[in-house]
Design a protein around this motif. Structure first.
Motif, PDB file in Angstrom:
ATOM      1  N   ASP A   9       0.831  -1.207   0.000  1.00  0.00           N
ATOM      2  CA  ASP A   9       0.000   0.000   0.000  1.00  0.00           C
ATOM      3  C   ASP A   9       0.864   1.255   0.000  1.00  0.00           C
ATOM      4  O   ASP A   9       0.596   2.206  -0.740  1.00  0.00           O
ATOM      5  CB  ASP A   9      -0.918   0.028   1.226  1.00  0.00           C
ATOM      6  N   ARG A  10       1.922   1.263   0.817  1.00  0.00           N
ATOM      7  CA  ARG A  10       2.800   2.428   0.915  1.00  0.00           C
ATOM      8  C   ARG A  10       3.505   2.694  -0.410  1.00  0.00           C
ATOM      9  O   ARG A  10       3.524   3.822  -0.900  1.00  0.00           O
ATOM     10  CB  ARG A  10       3.815   2.231   2.048  1.00  0.00           C
ATOM     11  N   VAL A  11       4.063   1.662  -1.015  1.00  0.00           N
ATOM     12  CA  VAL A  11       4.765   1.818  -2.289  1.00  0.00           C
ATOM     13  C   VAL A  11       3.794   2.260  -3.380  1.00  0.00           C
ATOM     14  O   VAL A  11       4.116   3.142  -4.189  1.00  0.00           O
ATOM     15  CB  VAL A  11       5.510   0.519  -2.663  1.00  0.00           C
ATOM     16  N   THR A  12       2.612   1.705  -3.401  1.00  0.00           N
ATOM     17  CA  THR A  12       1.594   2.112  -4.381  1.00  0.00           C
ATOM     18  C   THR A  12       1.304   3.605  -4.261  1.00  0.00           C
ATOM     19  O   THR A  12       1.279   4.327  -5.263  1.00  0.00           O
ATOM     20  CB  THR A  12       0.304   1.293  -4.180  1.00  0.00           C
ATOM     21  N   THR A  13       1.096   4.067  -3.050  1.00  0.00           N
ATOM     22  CA  THR A  13       0.802   5.484  -2.825  1.00  0.00           C
ATOM     23  C   THR A  13       1.964   6.361  -3.275  1.00  0.00           C
ATOM     24  O   THR A  13       1.764   7.379  -3.954  1.00  0.00           O
ATOM     25  CB  THR A  13       0.485   5.729  -1.342  1.00  0.00           C
ATOM     26  N   VAL A  14       3.177   5.970  -2.942  1.00  0.00           N
ATOM     27  CA  VAL A  14       4.365   6.750  -3.312  1.00  0.00           C
ATOM     28  C   VAL A  14       4.478   6.904  -4.818  1.00  0.00           C
ATOM     29  O   VAL A  14       4.677   8.012  -5.329  1.00  0.00           O
ATOM     30  CB  VAL A  14       5.647   6.118  -2.717  1.00  0.00           C
ATOM     31  N   VAL A  15       4.359   5.808  -5.568  1.00  0.00           N
ATOM     32  CA  VAL A  15       4.566   5.902  -7.021  1.00  0.00           C
ATOM     33  C   VAL A  15       3.422   6.636  -7.711  1.00  0.00           C
ATOM     34  O   VAL A  15       3.653   7.334  -8.706  1.00  0.00           O
ATOM     35  CB  VAL A  15       4.853   4.531  -7.677  1.00  0.00           C
ATOM     36  N   LEU A  16       2.204   6.512  -7.186  1.00  0.00           N
ATOM     37  CA  LEU A  16       1.087   7.246  -7.791  1.00  0.00           C
ATOM     38  C   LEU A  16       1.165   8.731  -7.463  1.00  0.00           C
ATOM     39  O   LEU A  16       0.987   9.573  -8.344  1.00  0.00           O
ATOM     40  CB  LEU A  16      -0.249   6.662  -7.337  1.00  0.00           C
ATOM     41  N   SER A  54       3.720  10.492  -6.864  1.00  0.00           N
ATOM     42  CA  SER A  54       4.856  11.100  -7.567  1.00  0.00           C
ATOM     43  C   SER A  54       4.573  11.277  -9.057  1.00  0.00           C
ATOM     44  O   SER A  54       5.367  11.882  -9.762  1.00  0.00           O
ATOM     45  CB  SER A  54       6.110  10.238  -7.388  1.00  0.00           C
ATOM     46  N   ARG A  55       3.455  10.733  -9.536  1.00  0.00           N
ATOM     47  CA  ARG A  55       3.054  10.748 -10.946  1.00  0.00           C
ATOM     48  C   ARG A  55       3.989   9.930 -11.823  1.00  0.00           C
ATOM     49  O   ARG A  55       4.007  10.071 -13.038  1.00  0.00           O
ATOM     50  CB  ARG A  55       2.946  12.181 -11.497  1.00  0.00           C
ATOM     51  N   ALA A  56       4.774   9.040 -11.204  1.00  0.00           N
ATOM     52  CA  ALA A  56       5.671   8.165 -11.950  1.00  0.00           C
ATOM     53  C   ALA A  56       4.926   6.953 -12.498  1.00  0.00           C
ATOM     54  O   ALA A  56       5.486   6.195 -13.283  1.00  0.00           O
ATOM     55  CB  ALA A  56       6.830   7.721 -11.069  1.00  0.00           C
ATOM     56  N   ALA A  57       3.678   6.775 -12.080  1.00  0.00           N
ATOM     57  CA  ALA A  57       2.852   5.669 -12.554  1.00  0.00           C
ATOM     58  C   ALA A  57       1.424   6.166 -12.745  1.00  0.00           C
ATOM     59  O   ALA A  57       0.967   7.047 -12.022  1.00  0.00           O
ATOM     60  CB  ALA A  57       2.869   4.512 -11.560  1.00  0.00           C
ATOM     61  N   ALA A  58       0.745   5.566 -13.717  1.00  0.00           N
ATOM     62  CA  ALA A  58      -0.657   5.903 -13.967  1.00  0.00           C
ATOM     63  C   ALA A  58      -1.589   4.978 -13.199  1.00  0.00           C
ATOM     64  O   ALA A  58      -2.692   5.364 -12.830  1.00  0.00           O
ATOM     65  CB  ALA A  58      -0.966   5.807 -15.453  1.00  0.00           C
ATOM     66  N   CYS A  59      -1.135   3.754 -12.963  1.00  0.00           N
ATOM     67  CA  CYS A  59      -1.993   2.734 -12.369  1.00  0.00           C
ATOM     68  C   CYS A  59      -1.122   1.669 -11.719  1.00  0.00           C
ATOM     69  O   CYS A  59      -0.048   1.346 -12.237  1.00  0.00           O
ATOM     70  CB  CYS A  59      -2.853   2.102 -13.465  1.00  0.00           C
ATOM     71  N   VAL A  60      -1.582   1.145 -10.594  1.00  0.00           N
ATOM     72  CA  VAL A  60      -0.910   0.023  -9.935  1.00  0.00           C
ATOM     73  C   VAL A  60      -1.965  -1.020  -9.605  1.00  0.00           C
ATOM     74  O   VAL A  60      -2.971  -0.708  -8.973  1.00  0.00           O
ATOM     75  CB  VAL A  60      -0.187   0.461  -8.642  1.00  0.00           C
ATOM     76  N   ASN A  61      -1.733  -2.248 -10.046  1.00  0.00           N
ATOM     77  CA  ASN A  61      -2.590  -3.369  -9.665  1.00  0.00           C
ATOM     78  C   ASN A  61      -1.865  -4.176  -8.600  1.00  0.00           C
ATOM     79  O   ASN A  61      -0.722  -4.574  -8.809  1.00  0.00           O
ATOM     80  CB  ASN A  61      -2.874  -4.293 -10.851  1.00  0.00           C
ATOM     81  N   ARG A  62      -2.542  -4.382  -7.485  1.00  0.00           N
ATOM     82  CA  ARG A  62      -1.992  -5.216  -6.420  1.00  0.00           C
ATOM     83  C   ARG A  62      -2.656  -6.579  -6.514  1.00  0.00           C
ATOM     84  O   ARG A  62      -3.871  -6.696  -6.411  1.00  0.00           O
ATOM     85  CB  ARG A  62      -2.273  -4.581  -5.059  1.00  0.00           C
ATOM     86  N   LEU A  63      -1.840  -7.595  -6.727  1.00  0.00           N
ATOM     87  CA  LEU A  63      -2.347  -8.953  -6.869  1.00  0.00           C
ATOM     88  C   LEU A  63      -2.371  -9.648  -5.516  1.00  0.00           C
ATOM     89  O   LEU A  63      -1.709  -9.211  -4.571  1.00  0.00           O
ATOM     90  CB  LEU A  63      -1.476  -9.733  -7.852  1.00  0.00           C
ATOM     91  N   PRO A  64      -3.091 -10.757  -5.410  1.00  0.00           N
ATOM     92  CA  PRO A  64      -3.082 -11.527  -4.163  1.00  0.00           C
ATOM     93  C   PRO A  64      -1.676 -12.059  -3.878  1.00  0.00           C
ATOM     94  O   PRO A  64      -0.849 -12.199  -4.789  1.00  0.00           O
ATOM     95  CB  PRO A  64      -4.037 -12.693  -4.445  1.00  0.00           C
ATOM     96  N   ALA A  65      -1.440 -12.361  -2.630  1.00  0.00           N
ATOM     97  CA  ALA A  65      -0.126 -12.882  -2.229  1.00  0.00           C
ATOM     98  C   ALA A  65       0.214 -14.135  -3.037  1.00  0.00           C
ATOM     99  O   ALA A  65      -0.657 -14.920  -3.404  1.00  0.00           O
ATOM    100  CB  ALA A  65      -0.120 -13.202  -0.740  1.00  0.00           C
TER     101      ALA A  65
END
Length: 112
Positions: free
Chosen positions: A21-28, A30-41
């Motif tokens: 969750d933290r890494v997803t928030t950081v990259v979004l 920062s506008r370095a990513a448009a979308c992040v999909n988090r998959l199941p473990a």
């Protein structure tokens, strides 16, 4: 589409939901990513420090552009808890033009 707006799919794995969750928030943010999909473990098995390790990890699929990749990699390296994180970028050979344009628009950094 120019070389700088070529869309990339970036893969990384995190050790737990909190860091994902933290890494997803950081990259979004920062506008370095448009979308992040988090998959199941998933179960990961790999060599580390001369031994085979087993871990549960949370995979992230990150959509960015070639132009935004350096900023994405820098943000991932700073926010990622692993000493040597998996950061692998794959070019997107084809895709819905409107989606690819959206990724390029959402990752426009101030200097782009």
């Amino acid at each position: 589409m120019s070389a700088g707006t070529e869309v990339l799919l970036v893969l990384t794995n995190l050790p737990d939901a909190e860091s994902a969750d933290r890494v997803t928030t950081v990259v979004l943010e920062s506008r370095a990513a448009a979308c992040v999909n988090r998959l199941p473990a998933c179960a990961s098995t790999y060599w580390w420090n001369g031994a085979i390790e087993h871990a549960a990890e949370i995979p992230l699929l990150i959509k960015t552009t070639r132009a935004a990749y350096p900023a994405l990699e820098a943000a991932l390296r700073k926010a990622h808890p692993y000493e040597v994180p998996e950061i692998v970028a794959l070019p997107v050979a084809m895709g819905l033009p409107a989606y690819l344009a959206w990724v390029a628009d959402e990752t426009r950094l101030p200097s782009n």
